[in-house]
Design a protein around this motif. Structure first.
Motif, PDB file in Angstrom:
ATOM      1  N   THR A  51       0.101   9.392  11.495  1.00 43.55           N
ATOM      2  CA  THR A  51      -0.623   9.964  10.360  1.00 43.55           C
ATOM      3  C   THR A  51       0.242  11.039   9.722  1.00 43.55           C
ATOM      4  OG1 THR A  51      -1.707  11.682  11.695  1.00 43.55           O
ATOM      5  CG2 THR A  51      -2.862   9.573  11.464  1.00 43.55           C
ATOM      6  N   ASN A  52      -0.099  11.416   8.508  1.00 39.43           N
ATOM      7  CA  ASN A  52       0.636  12.481   7.846  1.00 39.43           C
ATOM      8  C   ASN A  52      -0.129  13.789   7.997  1.00 39.43           C
ATOM      9  OD1 ASN A  52       1.625  14.218   5.409  1.00 39.43           O
ATOM     10  ND2 ASN A  52       3.154  12.601   5.680  1.00 39.43           N
ATOM     11  N   TRP A 111       0.836  -1.200   0.000  1.00 36.82           N
ATOM     12  CA  TRP A 111       0.000   0.000   0.000  1.00 36.82           C
ATOM     13  C   TRP A 111       0.873   1.252   0.000  1.00 36.82           C
ATOM     14  CZ3 TRP A 111      -0.441   3.396   4.411  1.00 36.82           C
ATOM     15  CH2 TRP A 111       0.239   2.960   5.544  1.00 36.82           C
ATOM     16  N   THR A 112       0.289   2.356  -0.454  1.00 37.04           N
ATOM     17  CA  THR A 112       1.001   3.633  -0.514  1.00 37.04           C
ATOM     18  C   THR A 112       0.458   4.624   0.505  1.00 37.04           C
ATOM     19  OG1 THR A 112       1.315   3.297  -2.896  1.00 37.04           O
ATOM     20  CG2 THR A 112       1.758   5.502  -2.022  1.00 37.04           C
ATOM     21  N   PHE A 113      -0.877   4.790   0.501  1.00 32.93           N
ATOM     22  CA  PHE A 113      -1.497   5.679   1.483  1.00 32.93           C
ATOM     23  C   PHE A 113      -2.843   5.093   1.901  1.00 32.93           C
ATOM     24  CE2 PHE A 113      -3.446   7.100  -2.437  1.00 32.93           C
ATOM     25  CZ  PHE A 113      -4.710   7.548  -2.082  1.00 32.93           C
ATOM     26  N   ALA A 114      -3.353   5.578   3.034  1.00 35.59           N
ATOM     27  CA  ALA A 114      -4.644   5.100   3.549  1.00 35.59           C
ATOM     28  C   ALA A 114      -5.425   6.290   4.082  1.00 35.59           C
ATOM     29  CB  ALA A 114      -4.429   4.067   4.657  1.00 35.59           C
ATOM     30  N   VAL A 115      -6.771   6.199   3.985  1.00 35.86           N
ATOM     31  CA  VAL A 115      -7.631   7.289   4.444  1.00 35.86           C
ATOM     32  C   VAL A 115      -8.650   6.775   5.461  1.00 35.86           C
ATOM     33  CG1 VAL A 115      -7.394   8.680   2.365  1.00 35.86           C
ATOM     34  CG2 VAL A 115      -9.172   6.940   2.457  1.00 35.86           C
ATOM     35  N   HIS A 116      -8.937   7.639   6.421  1.00 40.76           N
ATOM     36  CA  HIS A 116      -9.972   7.403   7.439  1.00 40.76           C
ATOM     37  C   HIS A 116     -10.609   8.754   7.706  1.00 40.76           C
ATOM     38  CE1 HIS A 116     -11.157   7.907  11.710  1.00 40.76           C
ATOM     39  NE2 HIS A 116     -11.633   6.683  11.616  1.00 40.76           N
ATOM     40  N   ARG A 117     -11.805   8.966   7.164  1.00 48.56           N
ATOM     41  CA  ARG A 117     -12.491  10.242   7.336  1.00 48.56           C
ATOM     42  C   ARG A 117     -11.577  11.401   6.891  1.00 48.56           C
ATOM     43  NH1 ARG A 117     -16.968  10.440   9.623  1.00 48.56           N
ATOM     44  NH2 ARG A 117     -16.620  12.426  10.660  1.00 48.56           N
ATOM     45  N   ASP A 118     -11.214  12.299   7.796  1.00 49.70           N
ATOM     46  CA  ASP A 118     -10.343  13.416   7.439  1.00 49.70           C
ATOM     47  C   ASP A 118      -8.885  13.150   7.807  1.00 49.70           C
ATOM     48  OD1 ASP A 118     -11.177  13.444  10.100  1.00 49.70           O
ATOM     49  OD2 ASP A 118     -10.908  15.598  10.322  1.00 49.70           O
ATOM     50  N   ASN A 119      -8.531  11.875   8.002  1.00 57.64           N
ATOM     51  CA  ASN A 119      -7.160  11.488   8.332  1.00 57.64           C
ATOM     52  C   ASN A 119      -6.526  10.742   7.171  1.00 57.64           C
ATOM     53  OD1 ASN A 119      -8.954  10.487  11.086  1.00 57.64           O
ATOM     54  ND2 ASN A 119      -7.596  12.250  11.249  1.00 57.64           N
ATOM     55  N   GLU A 141       3.676  11.365  11.506  1.00 61.84           N
ATOM     56  CA  GLU A 141       3.969  11.628  12.904  1.00 61.84           C
ATOM     57  C   GLU A 141       2.915  10.964  13.785  1.00 61.84           C
ATOM     58  OE1 GLU A 141       4.123  15.835  13.488  1.00 61.84           O
ATOM     59  OE2 GLU A 141       5.220  16.178  11.620  1.00 61.84           O
ATOM     60  N   TRP A 142       3.296  10.728  15.028  1.00 58.48           N
ATOM     61  CA  TRP A 142       2.393  10.091  15.976  1.00 58.48           C
ATOM     62  C   TRP A 142       1.169  10.958  16.250  1.00 58.48           C
ATOM     63  CZ3 TRP A 142       1.268   5.571  17.911  1.00 58.48           C
ATOM     64  CH2 TRP A 142       0.514   5.472  19.094  1.00 58.48           C
ATOM     65  N   SER A 143       0.006  10.315  16.313  1.00 58.23           N
ATOM     66  CA  SER A 143      -1.250  11.007  16.639  1.00 58.23           C
ATOM     67  C   SER A 143      -2.054  10.135  17.595  1.00 58.23           C
ATOM     68  CB  SER A 143      -2.062  11.250  15.362  1.00 58.23           C
ATOM     69  OG  SER A 143      -3.373  11.702  15.678  1.00 58.23           O
ATOM     70  N   GLU A 144      -2.629  10.759  18.626  1.00 55.99           N
ATOM     71  CA  GLU A 144      -3.461   9.982  19.550  1.00 55.99           C
ATOM     72  C   GLU A 144      -4.768  10.684  19.905  1.00 55.99           C
ATOM     73  OE1 GLU A 144      -0.558   9.513  22.713  1.00 55.99           O
ATOM     74  OE2 GLU A 144      -1.535  11.087  23.896  1.00 55.99           O
ATOM     75  N   ASN A 145      -5.085  11.783  19.238  1.00 62.06           N
ATOM     76  CA  ASN A 145      -6.365  12.445  19.514  1.00 62.06           C
ATOM     77  C   ASN A 145      -7.026  13.001  18.246  1.00 62.06           C
ATOM     78  OD1 ASN A 145      -4.699  14.606  19.003  1.00 62.06           O
ATOM     79  ND2 ASN A 145      -5.170  15.710  20.901  1.00 62.06           N
ATOM     80  N   GLU A 146      -6.695  12.428  17.093  1.00 58.26           N
ATOM     81  CA  GLU A 146      -7.250  12.931  15.838  1.00 58.26           C
ATOM     82  C   GLU A 146      -8.015  11.875  15.048  1.00 58.26           C
ATOM     83  OE1 GLU A 146      -3.765  14.413  13.953  1.00 58.26           O
ATOM     84  OE2 GLU A 146      -3.806  16.323  15.037  1.00 58.26           O
ATOM     85  N   VAL A 147      -7.632  10.607  15.171  1.00 57.44           N
ATOM     86  CA  VAL A 147      -8.323   9.544  14.432  1.00 57.44           C
ATOM     87  C   VAL A 147      -9.473   9.048  15.297  1.00 57.44           C
ATOM     88  CG1 VAL A 147      -8.062   7.340  13.243  1.00 57.44           C
ATOM     89  CG2 VAL A 147      -6.144   8.944  13.305  1.00 57.44           C
ATOM     90  N   TRP A 148     -10.570   9.809  15.313  1.00 52.93           N
ATOM     91  CA  TRP A 148     -11.736   9.472  16.135  1.00 52.93           C
ATOM     92  C   TRP A 148     -12.305   8.124  15.689  1.00 52.93           C
ATOM     93  CZ3 TRP A 148     -15.185  14.421  16.987  1.00 52.93           C
ATOM     94  CH2 TRP A 148     -14.419  15.392  17.653  1.00 52.93           C
ATOM     95  N   SER A 149     -12.521   7.230  16.661  1.00 51.85           N
ATOM     96  CA  SER A 149     -12.915   5.868  16.300  1.00 51.85           C
ATOM     97  C   SER A 149     -14.197   5.379  16.967  1.00 51.85           C
ATOM     98  CB  SER A 149     -11.774   4.895  16.654  1.00 51.85           C
ATOM     99  OG  SER A 149     -11.397   5.039  18.008  1.00 51.85           O
ATOM    100  N   ASP A 150     -14.793   6.197  17.854  1.00 53.49           N
ATOM    101  CA  ASP A 150     -15.979   5.729  18.578  1.00 53.49           C
ATOM    102  C   ASP A 150     -16.778   6.937  19.066  1.00 53.49           C
ATOM    103  OD1 ASP A 150     -17.877   4.462  20.100  1.00 53.49           O
ATOM    104  OD2 ASP A 150     -16.474   3.429  21.417  1.00 53.49           O
TER     105      ASP A 150
END
Length: 263
Positions: A202-203, A133-141, A177-186
């Motif tokens: 995430t980038n 894979w090259t890139f991946a998307v999740h909502r606005d991430n 870079e590391w993210s822990e409050n942007e990829v909302w999952s629930d």
């Protein structure tokens, strides 16, 4: 007292309003909503789910599309769920950058999304990924594969057909870079203004093609149509551009993406 009551009422309806701002609010207008039909060198993915990453091998897709006008590049996306099952006990500390769900409280009524505080960490399995894979998307991430992509640069161009190697003279590429409050999952705990997010790289540059803001409620999205350049590990370059982020029935985070590889 009145302010407290108003805040309480808003906290009760906040989840529904946030979801309605992200999902289609006008489904009833269509008996059968029209579908997106991407053109050549374009892909479409419904990335509105909170619990899914969608992966694309840009090199393979570009090779397939090169001599095949009828190739459905959108079908090449691979969807993989975010691990949600706890693998250990919850922790009240963070900073360890482990795979898991990071619960943050957001000051919706004052500072908005920019004002938040860590509350709890729940360990989970690491995010599964496809073999290629090259890139991946999740909502606005958006995230990139570090084995394939060195980094991303936001160019000043707004027409992907204008992209060529000469625009890279002053390019500065940013890795994930590391993210822990942007990829909302629930969304289940949004009534208490606490949202679990997946801890993952995430980038930040490429994710800038679509940003969500709260307040207001429902949230608003800002679309950045600049062309983003990916520096590949093999010395080649690719270009991505978010052409649109709304489905025909009004659902946000349904992404129509222009692509070009190699430059």
């Amino acid at each position: 007292m009145l302010k407290k009551i108003s805040s309480y009422i808003l906290s009760l309806i906040l989840p529904a309003m946030v979801l309605s701002g992200c999902e289609g609010g006008f489904d009833f207008v269509y008996d059968e909503p029209p579908t997106i039909e991407p053109t050549k060198w374009q892909v479409y993915i419904d990335a509105s789910s909170w619990t899914e990453w969608h992966y694309l091998d840009l090199v393979a897709v570009s090779e397939q599309a090169k001599d095949n006008d009828g190739y459905d590049a959108s079908s090449a996306f691979i969807t993989i769920e975010i691990p949600m099952e706890a693998t250990g006990d919850a922790e009240a500390v963070n900073g360890h950058r482990k795979p898991g769900l990071y619960k943050y409280w957001y000051d919706i009524f004052n500072g908005g999304l920019s004002k938040n505080e860590f509350r709890e960490f729940i360990p989970t399995a690491a995010q599964p990924e496809p073999e290629s894979w090259t890139f991946a998307v999740h909502r606005d991430n958006v995230r990139t594969n570090p084995a394939v992509v060195k980094g991303v640069w936001e160019s000043p161009l707004t027409d992907i057909s204008d992209v060529n190697p000469t625009v890279l003279t002053d390019a500065e590429f940013t890795a994930d870079e590391w993210s822990e409050n942007e990829v909302w999952s629930d969304a289940s705990t949004m009534m208490s203004l606490i949202v679990p997010s997946q801890g993952i790289n995430t980038n930040k540059v490429l994710s800038g093609w679509l940003t969500m803001s709260i307040p207001p409620i429902p949230p608003v999205f800002a679309h950045n149509n600049h062309v983003f350049i990916l520096a590949m590990q093999d010395g080649t370059f690719a270009a991505l551009q978010l052409a649109d982020y709304i489905s025909p029935n009004g659902t946000k985070c349904c992404l129509t993406i222009n692509y070009k590889y190699p430059l």
